[in-house]
Scaffold this motif. Structure first.
Motif, PDB file in Angstrom:
ATOM      1  N   ALA A  43       2.200   6.573  -6.997  1.00  0.00           N
ATOM      2  CA  ALA A  43       1.101   7.457  -7.413  1.00  0.00           C
ATOM      3  C   ALA A  43       1.460   8.916  -7.200  1.00  0.00           C
ATOM      4  O   ALA A  43       1.175   9.776  -8.050  1.00  0.00           O
ATOM      5  CB  ALA A  43      -0.167   7.101  -6.641  1.00  0.00           C
ATOM      6  N   ALA A  44       2.104   9.222  -6.074  1.00  0.00           N
ATOM      7  CA  ALA A  44       2.456  10.613  -5.766  1.00  0.00           C
ATOM      8  C   ALA A  44       3.430  11.190  -6.782  1.00  0.00           C
ATOM      9  O   ALA A  44       3.382  12.392  -7.090  1.00  0.00           O
ATOM     10  CB  ALA A  44       3.053  10.693  -4.362  1.00  0.00           C
ATOM     11  N   GLU A  73       0.830  -1.202   0.000  1.00  0.00           N
ATOM     12  CA  GLU A  73       0.000   0.000   0.000  1.00  0.00           C
ATOM     13  C   GLU A  73       0.867   1.257   0.000  1.00  0.00           C
ATOM     14  O   GLU A  73       0.576   2.234  -0.708  1.00  0.00           O
ATOM     15  CB  GLU A  73      -0.923  -0.008   1.220  1.00  0.00           C
ATOM     16  CG  GLU A  73      -1.980  -1.104   1.180  1.00  0.00           C
ATOM     17  CD  GLU A  73      -2.705  -1.275   2.509  1.00  0.00           C
ATOM     18  OE1 GLU A  73      -2.309  -0.608   3.493  1.00  0.00           O
ATOM     19  OE2 GLU A  73      -3.657  -2.078   2.568  1.00  0.00           O
ATOM     20  N   GLN A  74       1.941   1.228   0.769  1.00  0.00           N
ATOM     21  CA  GLN A  74       2.835   2.389   0.822  1.00  0.00           C
ATOM     22  C   GLN A  74       3.517   2.602  -0.510  1.00  0.00           C
ATOM     23  O   GLN A  74       3.619   3.747  -1.000  1.00  0.00           O
ATOM     24  CB  GLN A  74       3.887   2.186   1.919  1.00  0.00           C
ATOM     25  CG  GLN A  74       4.924   3.302   1.975  1.00  0.00           C
ATOM     26  CD  GLN A  74       5.885   3.131   3.145  1.00  0.00           C
ATOM     27  OE1 GLN A  74       5.502   3.306   4.289  1.00  0.00           O
ATOM     28  NE2 GLN A  74       7.122   2.777   2.842  1.00  0.00           N
ATOM     29  N   ARG A 101      -3.913   8.448  -8.170  1.00  0.00           N
ATOM     30  CA  ARG A 101      -4.436   7.866  -6.939  1.00  0.00           C
ATOM     31  C   ARG A 101      -3.763   6.515  -6.720  1.00  0.00           C
ATOM     32  O   ARG A 101      -3.459   5.815  -7.691  1.00  0.00           O
ATOM     33  CB  ARG A 101      -5.942   7.667  -7.037  1.00  0.00           C
ATOM     34  CG  ARG A 101      -6.734   8.928  -7.146  1.00  0.00           C
ATOM     35  CD  ARG A 101      -8.198   8.684  -7.450  1.00  0.00           C
ATOM     36  NE  ARG A 101      -8.676   7.366  -7.035  1.00  0.00           N
ATOM     37  CZ  ARG A 101      -9.957   7.093  -6.763  1.00  0.00           C
ATOM     38  NH1 ARG A 101     -10.866   8.045  -6.838  1.00  0.00           N
ATOM     39  NH2 ARG A 101     -10.334   5.890  -6.426  1.00  0.00           N
ATOM     40  N   PRO A 102      -3.531   6.127  -5.479  1.00  0.00           N
ATOM     41  CA  PRO A 102      -2.885   4.834  -5.234  1.00  0.00           C
ATOM     42  C   PRO A 102      -3.599   3.656  -5.884  1.00  0.00           C
ATOM     43  O   PRO A 102      -2.936   2.728  -6.379  1.00  0.00           O
ATOM     44  CB  PRO A 102      -2.885   4.720  -3.705  1.00  0.00           C
ATOM     45  CG  PRO A 102      -2.855   6.135  -3.230  1.00  0.00           C
ATOM     46  CD  PRO A 102      -3.695   6.894  -4.220  1.00  0.00           C
ATOM     47  N   ASP A 103      -4.938   3.682  -5.898  1.00  0.00           N
ATOM     48  CA  ASP A 103      -5.659   2.541  -6.468  1.00  0.00           C
ATOM     49  C   ASP A 103      -5.636   2.538  -7.996  1.00  0.00           C
ATOM     50  O   ASP A 103      -6.225   1.650  -8.627  1.00  0.00           O
ATOM     51  CB  ASP A 103      -7.098   2.480  -5.947  1.00  0.00           C
ATOM     52  CG  ASP A 103      -7.923   3.699  -6.313  1.00  0.00           C
ATOM     53  OD1 ASP A 103      -7.390   4.610  -6.984  1.00  0.00           O
ATOM     54  OD2 ASP A 103      -9.105   3.753  -5.928  1.00  0.00           O
ATOM     55  N   ARG A 153       2.486   1.707  -3.452  1.00  0.00           N
ATOM     56  CA  ARG A 153       1.497   2.177  -4.425  1.00  0.00           C
ATOM     57  C   ARG A 153       1.267   3.677  -4.262  1.00  0.00           C
ATOM     58  O   ARG A 153       1.168   4.425  -5.246  1.00  0.00           O
ATOM     59  CB  ARG A 153       0.191   1.405  -4.234  1.00  0.00           C
ATOM     60  CG  ARG A 153      -0.543   1.100  -5.533  1.00  0.00           C
ATOM     61  CD  ARG A 153      -1.815   0.304  -5.278  1.00  0.00           C
ATOM     62  NE  ARG A 153      -1.594  -0.999  -4.685  1.00  0.00           N
ATOM     63  CZ  ARG A 153      -1.229  -2.074  -5.361  1.00  0.00           C
ATOM     64  NH1 ARG A 153      -1.025  -1.990  -6.655  1.00  0.00           N
ATOM     65  NH2 ARG A 153      -1.055  -3.228  -4.763  1.00  0.00           N
ATOM     66  N   ALA A 154       1.203   4.123  -3.017  1.00  0.00           N
ATOM     67  CA  ALA A 154       0.999   5.546  -2.746  1.00  0.00           C
ATOM     68  C   ALA A 154       2.215   6.365  -3.189  1.00  0.00           C
ATOM     69  O   ALA A 154       2.074   7.482  -3.715  1.00  0.00           O
ATOM     70  CB  ALA A 154       0.722   5.766  -1.260  1.00  0.00           C
ATOM     71  N   GLN A 155       3.422   5.826  -2.981  1.00  0.00           N
ATOM     72  CA  GLN A 155       4.638   6.549  -3.369  1.00  0.00           C
ATOM     73  C   GLN A 155       4.736   6.702  -4.886  1.00  0.00           C
ATOM     74  O   GLN A 155       5.083   7.780  -5.393  1.00  0.00           O
ATOM     75  CB  GLN A 155       5.877   5.823  -2.825  1.00  0.00           C
ATOM     76  CG  GLN A 155       6.023   5.900  -1.310  1.00  0.00           C
ATOM     77  CD  GLN A 155       7.074   4.938  -0.789  1.00  0.00           C
ATOM     78  OE1 GLN A 155       7.171   3.787  -1.227  1.00  0.00           O
ATOM     79  NE2 GLN A 155       7.881   5.391   0.161  1.00  0.00           N
TER      80      GLN A 155
END
Length: 385
Positions: A64-65, A57-58, A70-72, A60-62
């Motif tokens: 995406a940023a 999850e982390q 969006r992470p998803d 994916r967020a990194q």
């Protein structure tokens, strides 16, 4: 502060960052816990799955940023080629059009071109290959003229791996989406080197590759805009939004996430400007030492900050690099069974064969120093003379 890289210590000057990048020691640190202590399956409901699931999850967020997503909307894959295949084949196989139409351009990476050839051969897909101008750029008017009612997807790279030429992605995506088709962008060379924002550019699909941005080989990601439907390439347990089944490689994903975060920080801190200044020092130094002999291939701008592709009168690129083992770089020719042929990219740009065979691609990166640049200029001048 950027830690020293053990793999570069005492070796040749490394100027082949567009081919692959050394793995950043900080990326290795992010991966190590998931190669040992945190070994669980991220799909497991018990405690051993908690840390791996959090790491995914982390990461994916990194990622995406880095691109304004969006992470998803981030789907991990095993390589950039796989991500490109998922984008192109996934869109075509999901399309309802009779004889779907895809548009790309002639200087794309083989991961795109060969996928298009397979779509023509196996799935009755019509593919249009747009030409490029002398700088390697696609004319937006040519794209607009090529769109048909059967066009489902356009794929144009962000940056060329040989010349560093930056395509007008936002304009091409705007034309494509106004027509009702999807736009895919292979950003393997651009991600981490220049700012990217999928919302501002309007792309629907975008490929990011780990080993081009200081993460390991074997990990990549595809941005899939929410609402875009693709047919999976790998079926199974439904991981990665059902688009790429198979137990995730948590360690590599964590590495890609860490690399994306470091790249984002470096963009803010002026890392690209530092590398661009070194590239210009290299170009200026060579031009001064070999006056009248240096010819730039590709545009002055817009171009990746780290890439210099040039030809030197009277030499062949591969022979020059053979004579200077102290420099690790690439040429502008392809070797087939011992025979060197002009780069298809340079040929598509109209570069004459003799100049294409003389081409060198020097690509800089995180550990390139001013001393490396000055040493390269001196070594190349000595070898040419």
């Amino acid at each position: 502060m950027i830690p020293a890289h053990p793999g570069l210590r005492g070796g040749p000057v490394y100027l082949d960052y567009n081919a692959t990048t050394p793995v950043d020691p900080r990326v290795v640190d992010a991966m190590l816990p998931h190669l040992g202590h945190h070994f669980g399956n991220p799909s497991s409901s018990h405690s051993y799955g908690d840390q791996p699931r959090h790491a995914l999850e982390q990461a994916r967020a990194q990622v995406a940023a880095l691109i304004g997503a969006r992470p998803d909307e981030i789907v991990f894959s095993g390589s950039g080629s796989e991500a490109d295949n998922l984008a192109l084949r996934g869109a075509v196989l999901r399309a309802k059009a009779d004889r779907p139409h895809v548009i790309t351009q002639v200087t794309e990476h083989p991961a795109i071109l060969e996928t298009c050839h397979a779509l023509e051969r196996l799935h009755d897909t019509e593919v249009t290959y747009l030409p490029v101008d002398g700088d390697g750029l696609v004319d937006p008017a040519a794209l607009a003229a090529a769109l048909t009612e059967r066009t489902i997807l356009v794929s144009v790279m962000a940056a060329n791996n040989e010349t560093g030429a930056l395509q007008p992605v936002a304009e091409l995506a705007r034309i494509t989406r106004a027509h009702g088709a999807l736009f895919h962008c292979d950003a393997a060379q651009a991600a981490g080197k220049i700012p990217l924002d999928v919302r501002e550019s309007g792309v629907d699909l975008l490929t990011i590759v780990g080993h081009k941005m200081y993460a390991p080989k074997g990990i990549a990601a595809l941005y899939v805009r929410q609402g875009v439907a693709l047919e999976p390439l790998i079926y199974g347990g439904g991981q990665e939004r059902g688009l790429r089944s198979g137990t995730e490689n948590v360690a590599l994903a964590a590495g890609l996430g860490a690399a994306a975060q470091l790249a984002a920080e470096e963009l803010v801190d002026g890392g690209s400007q530092r590398i661009a200044a070194l590239r210009e020092r290299l170009h200026t130094g060579l031009t001064a030492r070999l006056p009248g002999c240096i010819h730039l291939n590709g545009p002055v701008e817009p171009r990746l900050p780290n890439t210099l592709n040039f030809s030197i009168d009277g030499i062949r690129g591969h022979e020059l690099l053979d004579a200077v083992p102290e420099i690790a770089a690439s040429t502008g020719s392809a070797c087939h069974s011992g025979e060197h042929r002009p780069s298809p990219v340079l040929s598509a740009m109209g570069v004459p064969e003799t100049r294409s065979l003389a081409a060198l691609r020097l690509s800089l990166g995180r550990w390139t120093t001013a001393d490396d640049i000055d040493r390269t200029v001196e070594l190349l001048e000595r070898a040419v003379n």
